[in-house]
Design an enzyme around this catalytic site. Structure first.
Site, PDB file in Angstrom:
ATOM      1  N   GLU A   1     -18.515   1.914  38.391  1.00  0.00           N
ATOM      2  CA  GLU A   1     -17.611   1.384  37.381  1.00  0.00           C
ATOM      3  C   GLU A   1     -17.022   2.508  36.532  1.00  0.00           C
ATOM      4  O   GLU A   1     -17.682   3.513  36.246  1.00  0.00           O
ATOM      5  CB  GLU A   1     -18.354   0.356  36.525  1.00  0.00           C
ATOM      6  CG  GLU A   1     -18.762  -0.827  37.387  1.00  0.00           C
ATOM      7  CD  GLU A   1     -19.504  -1.929  36.656  1.00  0.00           C
ATOM      8  OE1 GLU A   1     -19.321  -3.093  37.033  1.00  0.00           O
ATOM      9  OE2 GLU A   1     -20.264  -1.644  35.715  1.00  0.00           O
TER      10      GLU A   1
ATOM     11  N   CYS B   1     -14.338   6.668  30.712  1.00  0.00           N
ATOM     12  CA  CYS B   1     -15.767   6.877  30.957  1.00  0.00           C
ATOM     13  C   CYS B   1     -15.990   6.828  32.469  1.00  0.00           C
ATOM     14  O   CYS B   1     -15.738   5.818  33.111  1.00  0.00           O
ATOM     15  CB  CYS B   1     -16.541   5.775  30.229  1.00  0.00           C
ATOM     16  SG  CYS B   1     -18.311   5.907  30.424  1.00  0.00           S
TER      17      CYS B   1
ATOM     18  N   CYS C   1     -28.799   5.365  39.292  1.00  0.00           N
ATOM     19  CA  CYS C   1     -29.401   6.539  38.656  1.00  0.00           C
ATOM     20  C   CYS C   1     -30.893   6.506  38.948  1.00  0.00           C
ATOM     21  O   CYS C   1     -31.521   5.446  38.896  1.00  0.00           O
ATOM     22  CB  CYS C   1     -29.152   6.536  37.148  1.00  0.00           C
ATOM     23  SG  CYS C   1     -29.805   8.013  36.330  1.00  0.00           S
TER      24      CYS C   1
ATOM     25  N   CYS D   1     -34.250   5.244  32.569  1.00  0.00           N
ATOM     26  CA  CYS D   1     -34.467   5.130  31.126  1.00  0.00           C
ATOM     27  C   CYS D   1     -34.660   3.648  30.800  1.00  0.00           C
ATOM     28  O   CYS D   1     -33.984   2.784  31.367  1.00  0.00           O
ATOM     29  CB  CYS D   1     -33.282   5.701  30.353  1.00  0.00           C
ATOM     30  SG  CYS D   1     -33.028   7.454  30.713  1.00  0.00           S
TER      31      CYS D   1
ATOM     32  N   CYS E   1     -31.536   1.232  29.862  1.00  0.00           N
ATOM     33  CA  CYS E   1     -30.246   1.437  30.534  1.00  0.00           C
ATOM     34  C   CYS E   1     -30.119   0.576  31.783  1.00  0.00           C
ATOM     35  O   CYS E   1     -30.989   0.594  32.660  1.00  0.00           O
ATOM     36  CB  CYS E   1     -30.094   2.917  30.899  1.00  0.00           C
ATOM     37  SG  CYS E   1     -28.627   3.245  31.886  1.00  0.00           S
TER      38      CYS E   1
ATOM     39  N   GLY F   1     -24.982   7.059  36.281  1.00  0.00           N
ATOM     40  CA  GLY F   1     -25.547   8.269  36.881  1.00  0.00           C
ATOM     41  C   GLY F   1     -25.829   9.393  35.906  1.00  0.00           C
ATOM     42  O   GLY F   1     -25.361   9.391  34.769  1.00  0.00           O
ATOM     43  N   GLU F   2     -26.630  10.339  36.383  1.00  0.00           N
ATOM     44  CA  GLU F   2     -26.956  11.529  35.596  1.00  0.00           C
ATOM     45  C   GLU F   2     -26.131  12.698  36.157  1.00  0.00           C
ATOM     46  O   GLU F   2     -26.419  13.209  37.255  1.00  0.00           O
ATOM     47  CB  GLU F   2     -28.467  11.808  35.691  1.00  0.00           C
ATOM     48  CG  GLU F   2     -28.896  13.166  35.186  1.00  0.00           C
ATOM     49  CD  GLU F   2     -28.336  13.535  33.813  1.00  0.00           C
ATOM     50  OE1 GLU F   2     -28.500  12.775  32.856  1.00  0.00           O
ATOM     51  OE2 GLU F   2     -27.707  14.623  33.715  1.00  0.00           O
TER      52      GLU F   2
ATOM     53  N   SER G   1     -22.402  14.148  29.466  1.00  0.00           N
ATOM     54  CA  SER G   1     -23.591  13.645  28.775  1.00  0.00           C
ATOM     55  C   SER G   1     -24.785  13.718  29.712  1.00  0.00           C
ATOM     56  O   SER G   1     -24.723  13.258  30.847  1.00  0.00           O
ATOM     57  CB  SER G   1     -23.355  12.187  28.344  1.00  0.00           C
ATOM     58  OG  SER G   1     -24.559  11.619  27.855  1.00  0.00           O
TER      59      SER G   1
ATOM     60  N   SER H   1     -28.571  13.029  25.431  1.00  0.00           N
ATOM     61  CA  SER H   1     -29.129  11.713  25.100  1.00  0.00           C
ATOM     62  C   SER H   1     -30.539  11.895  24.576  1.00  0.00           C
ATOM     63  O   SER H   1     -31.489  11.982  25.350  1.00  0.00           O
ATOM     64  CB  SER H   1     -29.137  10.836  26.361  1.00  0.00           C
ATOM     65  OG  SER H   1     -27.818  10.538  26.726  1.00  0.00           O
ATOM     66  N   LEU H   2     -30.679  11.939  23.269  1.00  0.00           N
ATOM     67  CA  LEU H   2     -31.987  12.228  22.673  1.00  0.00           C
ATOM     68  C   LEU H   2     -32.793  10.937  22.453  1.00  0.00           C
ATOM     69  O   LEU H   2     -33.877  10.773  22.975  1.00  0.00           O
ATOM     70  CB  LEU H   2     -31.794  13.003  21.362  1.00  0.00           C
ATOM     71  CG  LEU H   2     -33.052  13.641  20.802  1.00  0.00           C
ATOM     72  CD1 LEU H   2     -33.614  14.688  21.752  1.00  0.00           C
ATOM     73  CD2 LEU H   2     -32.775  14.291  19.439  1.00  0.00           C
ATOM     74  N   HIS H   3     -32.283  10.047  21.641  1.00  0.00           N
ATOM     75  CA  HIS H   3     -32.831   8.688  21.460  1.00  0.00           C
ATOM     76  C   HIS H   3     -34.191   8.595  20.769  1.00  0.00           C
ATOM     77  O   HIS H   3     -34.665   7.482  20.535  1.00  0.00           O
ATOM     78  CB  HIS H   3     -32.933   7.923  22.783  1.00  0.00           C
ATOM     79  CG  HIS H   3     -31.671   7.939  23.589  1.00  0.00           C
ATOM     80  ND1 HIS H   3     -30.445   7.632  23.062  1.00  0.00           N
ATOM     81  CD2 HIS H   3     -31.443   8.239  24.889  1.00  0.00           C
ATOM     82  CE1 HIS H   3     -29.522   7.743  23.992  1.00  0.00           C
ATOM     83  NE2 HIS H   3     -30.094   8.109  25.101  1.00  0.00           N
TER      84      HIS H   3
ATOM     85  N   ASN I   1     -26.859  -1.835  23.481  1.00  0.00           N
ATOM     86  CA  ASN I   1     -26.087  -2.917  24.095  1.00  0.00           C
ATOM     87  C   ASN I   1     -26.984  -3.691  25.040  1.00  0.00           C
ATOM     88  O   ASN I   1     -27.482  -3.129  26.016  1.00  0.00           O
ATOM     89  CB  ASN I   1     -24.891  -2.340  24.864  1.00  0.00           C
ATOM     90  CG  ASN I   1     -23.878  -1.745  23.913  1.00  0.00           C
ATOM     91  OD1 ASN I   1     -23.463  -2.378  22.953  1.00  0.00           O
ATOM     92  ND2 ASN I   1     -23.495  -0.493  24.157  1.00  0.00           N
TER      93      ASN I   1
ATOM     94  N   CYS J   1     -21.515   0.954  26.547  1.00  0.00           N
ATOM     95  CA  CYS J   1     -22.479   1.973  26.986  1.00  0.00           C
ATOM     96  C   CYS J   1     -23.733   1.321  27.534  1.00  0.00           C
ATOM     97  O   CYS J   1     -24.319   0.469  26.880  1.00  0.00           O
ATOM     98  CB  CYS J   1     -22.953   2.805  25.801  1.00  0.00           C
ATOM     99  SG  CYS J   1     -21.731   3.879  25.196  1.00  0.00           S
TER     100      CYS J   1
END
Ligand code: SAH
Ligand code: SF4
Length: 394
Positions: free
Chosen positions: A106, A119, A126, A130, A133, A179-180, A211, A233-235, A312, A355
């Site tokens: 997408e 985006c 992936c 996580c 996600c 994906g990463e 990212s 992406s720390l989170h 989200n 996201c």
């Protein structure tokens, strides 16, 4: 579902045509040299493909007939195919892009006044899983090719208002789709180079952002070859919590990640570069004032700005989005601690384009999706939508 990206069977001895769409200027020059052509042909080809959106060699009128005929036998310009388009009431547009074998990625365009951010996805699914996600829960199939990555930009421009439009719709690109990116290093570097090449899309390095969830060794590699803007992406403000949310943290903990980011910034030729620290706020998990204070202490003296992303929701997750007050409180603590802090507005959530909601259709090699669906159907979420229940269970 279309399988446009797969090839018709070749006759014995027939050579697979090379797809030129994902080639960088240097790669194209090398390819043209292998045909006995001068390097400036690479620039001509780039302009035809990426300035004018041309995918037929016959239209390339500044190349001789013989060269066009030669190119037709050994090469092709093949973007991935748009299968579906979804429009959100807020102007966000999402495309489902077929990449063969029943796989769909997408791409999301987010217009915002004079600007529009695209985006872009880098992998089919992936592997990193996580906990918050949707893409991670789809499992993993394969890396996208450079042509499939840059092809998302190509298709978005063509489909939105065409290459002939006075002003290009895409002003910013973020590698924040499925994906990463750093686990598909070469193809992502080639595609982002094309985004920033004047003969490609001519975007400034400040407008192309990669990212990453923190593949530390690849950050050091990236510093050697790229000038893209970096988002991380720390989170979570500590390893115990980040281990739960972003499993790759167990391999590359926060201190190593921040050191690698700093190294990346230090390698850039321009001054005043900062890393964008992404922090998805999940209600009751990482959104408390103590987390904000701990984050401020962690990032003290680190060259960054902070982007807060309210979680989200999606069907395979039982996390929830924090209240507006909790988000504001978190923002205030960071702002008072002198961090430039923004809250990402949720766009396109009515079409699952926000996201972390991108799931595409992943023919899952890892069987992870089946495990997540099973767990959810046994546990807290008996009412999963039908398409989630039936999708991708091998
Ligand atoms: N793999 C890369 C890029 C894709 S994810 C990475 O992890 O950075 C892009 C951003 O969306 C990341 O910051 C990711 O953590 C965030 N994200 C993922 N799922 C989300 C969700 N459900 N709600 C809000 N943000 C999410
Ligand atoms: Fe992969 Fe990024 Fe999603 Fe983590 S947040 S599972 S790294 S796409």
């Amino acid at each position: 579902m279309s399988e446009s990206a797969s090839q018709p069977p070749l006759n014995p001895g027939q050579v697979q045509p090379v797809n030129l769409l994902g080639m960088t200027r240097a790669q194209l020059a090398e390819f043209m040299a292998s045909l006995g052509e001068k390097p400036f042909r690479a620039q001509q080809l780039l302009k035809w493909m990426h300035h004018r959106g041309v995918d037929d060699f016959e239209e390339m009128t500044d190349m001789g007939k013989a060269l066009r005929a030669k190119l037709k036998t050994v090469a092709e310009i093949r973007p991935p195919e748009i299968l579906r388009q979804l429009d959100s009431k807020d102007g966000t547009r999402k495309w489902a892009i077929g990449v063969g074998g029943g796989n769909v990625v997408e791409t999301v365009l987010i217009p915002d006044g004079e600007r529009a951010t695209l985006c872009v996805s880098s992998q089919v699914g992936c592997s990193l899983d996580c906990s918050f996600c949707s893409t991670g829960k789809q499992g993993f199939q394969r890396d996208l090719t450079a042509a499939e990555i840059i092809g998302q930009v190509w298709q978005a421009i063509k489909s939105y208002d065409g290459f002939g439009a006075k002003k290009r719709i895409v002003t910013n690109v973020v590698m924040m789709g499925m994906g990463e990116p750093l686990l598909n290093f070469d193809n992502v570097v080639a595609a982002t180079d094309l985004m920033m090449d004047d003969f490609g899309y001519g975007l400034s390095k400040r407008r192309v952002t990669l990212s990453t969830s923190g593949v530390v060794p690849k950050l050091y590699d990236l510093a050697k070859v790229s000038q893209v803007s970096l988002a991380v992406s720390l989170h979570a403000p500590n390893d115990a919590l980040r281990n739960e949310l972003v499993p790759i943290n167990k391999r590359y903990p926060i201190a190593e990640l921040l050191e690698a980011c700093r190294h990346y910034i230090d390698c850039q030729p321009d001054i005043h570069r900062v890393v964008t620290v992404e922090y998805t706020l999940i209600a009751g998990v990482n959104d408390q004032p103590e987390h904000a204070h701990e984050l401020a202490a962690l990032l003290k003296d680190f060259p960054c700005k902070i982007n807060l992303i309210p979680f989200n929701p999606f069907s395979l997750s039982d996390y929830s989005r924090p209240s507006k007050n909790a988000t504001r409180r978190f923002w205030e603590i960071l702002t008072k601690a002198d961090f430039v802090t923004t809250v990402r507005t949720t766009r396109g959530d009515d079409i699952d384009a926000a996201c972390g909601q991108l799931a595409g259709e992943v023919v899952d090699r890892t069987r992870r999706n089946a495990r997540h669906v099973l767990r959810a159907s046994q546990g807290k979420q008996p009412g999963l939508p039908e398409e989630i229940k039936v999708m991708n269970i091998p």
